[in-house]
Design an enzyme around this catalytic site. Sequence first.
Site, PDB file in Angstrom:
ATOM      1  N   CYS A   2      16.756  11.383  -6.194  1.00  0.00           N
ATOM      2  CA  CYS A   2      17.673  11.721  -7.276  1.00  0.00           C
ATOM      3  C   CYS A   2      18.604  10.554  -7.591  1.00  0.00           C
ATOM      4  O   CYS A   2      18.972   9.782  -6.716  1.00  0.00           O
ATOM      5  CB  CYS A   2      18.542  12.900  -6.873  1.00  0.00           C
ATOM      6  SG  CYS A   2      17.601  14.291  -6.295  1.00  0.00           S
ATOM      7  N   ARG A  30      14.181   5.235 -10.129  1.00  0.00           N
ATOM      8  CA  ARG A  30      14.154   5.948  -8.852  1.00  0.00           C
ATOM      9  C   ARG A  30      13.154   7.102  -8.884  1.00  0.00           C
ATOM     10  O   ARG A  30      12.809   7.655  -7.856  1.00  0.00           O
ATOM     11  CB  ARG A  30      15.551   6.520  -8.534  1.00  0.00           C
ATOM     12  CG  ARG A  30      16.598   5.453  -8.333  1.00  0.00           C
ATOM     13  CD  ARG A  30      17.995   6.056  -8.304  1.00  0.00           C
ATOM     14  NE  ARG A  30      18.245   6.803  -7.084  1.00  0.00           N
ATOM     15  CZ  ARG A  30      18.812   6.316  -6.001  1.00  0.00           C
ATOM     16  NH1 ARG A  30      19.185   5.052  -5.985  1.00  0.00           N
ATOM     17  NH2 ARG A  30      19.004   7.058  -4.950  1.00  0.00           N
ATOM     18  N   TRP A  78      14.811  14.665  -8.380  1.00  0.00           N
ATOM     19  CA  TRP A  78      13.477  14.561  -7.809  1.00  0.00           C
ATOM     20  C   TRP A  78      13.353  15.814  -6.952  1.00  0.00           C
ATOM     21  O   TRP A  78      14.000  15.937  -5.920  1.00  0.00           O
ATOM     22  CB  TRP A  78      13.377  13.279  -6.976  1.00  0.00           C
ATOM     23  CG  TRP A  78      12.139  13.101  -6.182  1.00  0.00           C
ATOM     24  CD1 TRP A  78      11.983  13.321  -4.839  1.00  0.00           C
ATOM     25  CD2 TRP A  78      10.874  12.613  -6.645  1.00  0.00           C
ATOM     26  NE1 TRP A  78      10.702  13.011  -4.455  1.00  0.00           N
ATOM     27  CE2 TRP A  78      10.005  12.578  -5.542  1.00  0.00           C
ATOM     28  CE3 TRP A  78      10.397  12.214  -7.899  1.00  0.00           C
ATOM     29  CZ2 TRP A  78       8.674  12.147  -5.650  1.00  0.00           C
ATOM     30  CZ3 TRP A  78       9.084  11.790  -7.983  1.00  0.00           C
ATOM     31  CH2 TRP A  78       8.243  11.757  -6.877  1.00  0.00           C
ATOM     32  N   ASN A 104      22.361  14.857  -4.225  1.00  0.00           N
ATOM     33  CA  ASN A 104      21.164  14.140  -3.792  1.00  0.00           C
ATOM     34  C   ASN A 104      21.047  14.392  -2.301  1.00  0.00           C
ATOM     35  O   ASN A 104      22.035  14.295  -1.586  1.00  0.00           O
ATOM     36  CB  ASN A 104      21.359  12.642  -4.087  1.00  0.00           C
ATOM     37  CG  ASN A 104      20.248  11.789  -3.529  1.00  0.00           C
ATOM     38  OD1 ASN A 104      19.204  12.293  -3.123  1.00  0.00           O
ATOM     39  ND2 ASN A 104      20.468  10.486  -3.522  1.00  0.00           N
ATOM     40  N   GLY A 105      19.855  14.736  -1.820  1.00  0.00           N
ATOM     41  CA  GLY A 105      19.678  14.962  -0.385  1.00  0.00           C
ATOM     42  C   GLY A 105      19.163  16.360  -0.122  1.00  0.00           C
ATOM     43  O   GLY A 105      18.671  17.042  -1.020  1.00  0.00           O
ATOM     44  N   GLU A 487      -5.232   0.721   8.529  1.00  0.00           N
ATOM     45  CA  GLU A 487      -4.184   0.660   7.509  1.00  0.00           C
ATOM     46  C   GLU A 487      -3.671  -0.780   7.365  1.00  0.00           C
ATOM     47  O   GLU A 487      -3.415  -1.249   6.256  1.00  0.00           O
ATOM     48  CB  GLU A 487      -3.045   1.623   7.861  1.00  0.00           C
ATOM     49  CG  GLU A 487      -1.791   1.525   7.009  1.00  0.00           C
ATOM     50  CD  GLU A 487      -2.005   1.821   5.509  1.00  0.00           C
ATOM     51  OE1 GLU A 487      -3.108   2.208   5.118  1.00  0.00           O
ATOM     52  OE2 GLU A 487      -1.047   1.605   4.751  1.00  0.00           O
ATOM     53  N   LYS A 491      -3.799  -2.774   3.861  1.00  0.00           N
ATOM     54  CA  LYS A 491      -2.619  -3.371   3.212  1.00  0.00           C
ATOM     55  C   LYS A 491      -2.905  -4.825   2.861  1.00  0.00           C
ATOM     56  O   LYS A 491      -2.526  -5.307   1.800  1.00  0.00           O
ATOM     57  CB  LYS A 491      -1.393  -3.321   4.141  1.00  0.00           C
ATOM     58  CG  LYS A 491      -0.664  -2.020   4.205  1.00  0.00           C
ATOM     59  CD  LYS A 491       0.186  -1.664   3.014  1.00  0.00           C
ATOM     60  CE  LYS A 491      -0.437  -0.768   2.038  1.00  0.00           C
ATOM     61  NZ  LYS A 491      -1.042   0.451   2.296  1.00  0.00           N
ATOM     62  N   GLU A 494      -5.235  -4.962  -0.127  1.00  0.00           N
ATOM     63  CA  GLU A 494      -4.582  -4.525  -1.364  1.00  0.00           C
ATOM     64  C   GLU A 494      -3.577  -5.560  -1.883  1.00  0.00           C
ATOM     65  O   GLU A 494      -3.515  -5.818  -3.071  1.00  0.00           O
ATOM     66  CB  GLU A 494      -3.813  -3.212  -1.127  1.00  0.00           C
ATOM     67  CG  GLU A 494      -4.696  -2.006  -0.929  1.00  0.00           C
ATOM     68  CD  GLU A 494      -3.873  -0.749  -0.653  1.00  0.00           C
ATOM     69  OE1 GLU A 494      -4.111   0.262  -1.311  1.00  0.00           O
ATOM     70  OE2 GLU A 494      -2.991  -0.766   0.232  1.00  0.00           O
ATOM     71  N   HIS A 510     -20.008  -3.807  20.248  1.00  0.00           N
ATOM     72  CA  HIS A 510     -21.226  -3.308  19.596  1.00  0.00           C
ATOM     73  C   HIS A 510     -21.497  -3.988  18.264  1.00  0.00           C
ATOM     74  O   HIS A 510     -22.301  -3.496  17.483  1.00  0.00           O
ATOM     75  CB  HIS A 510     -21.119  -1.790  19.390  1.00  0.00           C
ATOM     76  CG  HIS A 510     -20.939  -1.041  20.670  1.00  0.00           C
ATOM     77  ND1 HIS A 510     -21.894  -1.024  21.657  1.00  0.00           N
ATOM     78  CD2 HIS A 510     -19.896  -0.311  21.139  1.00  0.00           C
ATOM     79  CE1 HIS A 510     -21.457  -0.295  22.667  1.00  0.00           C
ATOM     80  NE2 HIS A 510     -20.233   0.138  22.388  1.00  0.00           N
ATOM     81  N   LYS A 613      -1.636   3.519  -9.047  1.00  0.00           N
ATOM     82  CA  LYS A 613      -0.859   4.359  -8.116  1.00  0.00           C
ATOM     83  C   LYS A 613      -1.470   5.753  -7.990  1.00  0.00           C
ATOM     84  O   LYS A 613      -1.571   6.288  -6.891  1.00  0.00           O
ATOM     85  CB  LYS A 613       0.588   4.462  -8.612  1.00  0.00           C
ATOM     86  CG  LYS A 613       1.516   5.213  -7.691  1.00  0.00           C
ATOM     87  CD  LYS A 613       1.924   4.359  -6.513  1.00  0.00           C
ATOM     88  CE  LYS A 613       2.740   5.084  -5.487  1.00  0.00           C
ATOM     89  NZ  LYS A 613       2.513   4.528  -4.143  1.00  0.00           N
TER      90      LYS A 613
HETATM   91  C1  G6P Z   1      -4.630   4.907  -4.621  1.00  0.00           C
HETATM   92  C2  G6P Z   1      -3.508   4.017  -4.122  1.00  0.00           C
HETATM   93  C3  G6P Z   1      -3.427   4.058  -2.602  1.00  0.00           C
HETATM   94  C4  G6P Z   1      -3.309   5.498  -2.129  1.00  0.00           C
HETATM   95  C5  G6P Z   1      -4.441   6.355  -2.649  1.00  0.00           C
HETATM   96  C6  G6P Z   1      -4.231   7.823  -2.383  1.00  0.00           C
HETATM   97  O1  G6P Z   1      -5.866   4.377  -4.287  1.00  0.00           O
HETATM   98  O2  G6P Z   1      -3.721   2.667  -4.543  1.00  0.00           O
HETATM   99  O3  G6P Z   1      -2.290   3.324  -2.162  1.00  0.00           O
HETATM  100  O4  G6P Z   1      -3.310   5.521  -0.736  1.00  0.00           O
HETATM  101  O5  G6P Z   1      -4.529   6.225  -4.077  1.00  0.00           O
HETATM  102  O6  G6P Z   1      -3.142   8.249  -3.152  1.00  0.00           O
HETATM  103  P1  G6P Z   1      -2.427   9.636  -2.940  1.00  0.00           P
HETATM  104  O7  G6P Z   1      -1.432   9.719  -4.062  1.00  0.00           O
HETATM  105  O8  G6P Z   1      -3.490  10.689  -3.056  1.00  0.00           O
HETATM  106  O9  G6P Z   1      -1.789   9.610  -1.598  1.00  0.00           O
END
Ligand code: G6P
Length: 618
Positions: A2, A30, A78, A104-105, A487, A491, A494, A510, A613
């Site tokens: 928020c 935000r 939010w 907010n919170g 992960e 990262k 990406e 293996h 996104k």
């Molecule tokens: C896209 C984004 C990733 C994310 C994935 C799942 O590929 O680039 O960063 O992990 O979607 O998104 P979600 O909103 O379902 O967590």
Amino acid sequence: MCGIVGFTGPVGGVDALDVVMEGLRRMEYRGYDSAGIVVQADGALHTRKKAGKLANLDEALSLDPLPLGVTGVGHTRWATHGGPTDANAHPHCSADGRLAVVHNGIIENYASLRAQLTDQGVVFLSETDTEVAAHLIGRAYDELGDLTEAMRVVCHQLQGAFTLLAVHADAPGTVVGARRNSPLVVGRGEGANYLGSDVAAFIEHTRDAIELGQDQVVTITAESIDVIDFAGAPAVTKEYHVDWDASAAEKGGYPTFMAKEIDEQPRAVADTLLGRTNAAGHLVLDELRIDESVLRAVDKIVVIACGTASYAGQVAKYAIEHWCRVPTEVELASEFRYRDPVVDEKTLVVAISQSGETMDTLMAVRHAREQGAKVIAICNTHGSTIPREADAVLYTHAGPEVAVASTKSFLTQITACYLLGLYLAQLRGNKYEDEVRDILAQLARIPAQIQRVLDSMGLVRALARQMADARVVLFLGRHVGFPVAMEGALKLKELAYIHAEGFAAGELKHGPIALIEQGLPVFVVVPSPRGRDSLHSKVVSNIQEIRARGARTIVIAEEGDDDVRPYADTLIQVPRTPTLLAPLVTTVPLQVFACELALAKGHDVDQPRNLAKSVTVE
Ligand code: G6P
């Protein structure tokens, strides 16, 4: 999260509506799903609020204009408690409409406060936790006749994290704010003063700001700023001059949203843990409106998700199987429905999605429900499609994530999975309530540990800059360190566009060991020696094996793990945590590494090439 704006100026001065709306626009970054405003004029309060974007509020204001006033408060919401509707939008008012509050919170004890107020005849107009504060402050004002005192007294009754701003029709020209574990800054203007969630709210008007401390109440008029602590004593505050430009202000002074979001992780994890226990300290997930008998009868759990969220699911598998003894599978959502999965009424499907809009995950949810499975969504976005279509939802409270690649969402998704696992373990009798409470207490310590990791990232940043020319980087992990390794690799792909792979350390022999050559950087996420000793020693052997073949080893291990020291070209130490909770700290250096390396290569870390996104196509 928020956004909050408060303003009060001199009589006959600028219209508060313009200042507040402009502040809300500056805080749009935000993320929000509804907005509202209150202006003091003619001895009364005048509010307008609307679900959706600020354009909807603008339209409502043009259809039904507010009278001119010099004191006002605005809010972009939010959603956390209650969906993004007009009624749930802020401000919320006391019963007589003389007091208005924005917030907010999360007020953790709102349910019991709401029950008490309802017993006393108060009628609630929204589903929010905020409305409780509006009624309490309104009543306190009626008793005390002083808005600052009313705010201070009520803050003592509230638990959780909150920033509150209040205006009262009988206190013209005054805005009172309070904060606990949630941000609030004051802007000192000339003959006018401002309040905001961050300086972006008032940067057009003043760059002289005051940072409020924890548990403080601030009262602004056009001419004065007074700050006291929750005990009522004058408080020490920190004044500073903001020299960021408006766009940096939106990022809270960080160069990128990603850097900001990585740094927000202690708060995001803490917020995700908030409000999950009752007065007796027992874990309660009120949001999970699935019959307990159904959850008791579950004989299989299937986690479905995409990308980073799927790695959170992999962590969940280790935790849920260990705590609940229910077979748990993790499946990429895009594969799930096309392989004819064995799913029925006794299957619990957990769909993890930050956005709640990922089409692959949504289709998998629909397929699972068609087969009779119950679906729990773990999601960060209220009102999005996946939680709407699921049987129940557990919200993460990461706040909006603007950078395309997930960081804080990942840690909060893992946190929500732990909560779900513990809840099921408690419900199904695999764990006693005191055992659950012990793990919750360990989880409560994690945000401070994440902060310690963040505070010690100089070494990792320097390493990333040195390695800007790397063409291939490998990541190894075992047990819960395996999804962390994946992960870490994701990262780096990406953000830095570097070929990176995550492997289970036990699989090294293996196949992947054939990739090892002189100078190849390999990150190794080492399990705690206090967990399964044999697992730890096997990973230490893996480090020796790859080092003997020329790899450059970058080892992430817990403080005090001296066994790894001789084999680590770079040793990144993280605080000790219980074995299953380690991903919440071991992931952080990998995020910082990928972000810093990508920046060193000159990449846009907030919007990497080719990525979106929310991927709303299959
Ligand atoms: C896209 C984004 C990733 C994310 C994935 C799942 O590929 O680039 O960063 O992990 O979607 O998104 P979600 O909103 O379902 O967590």
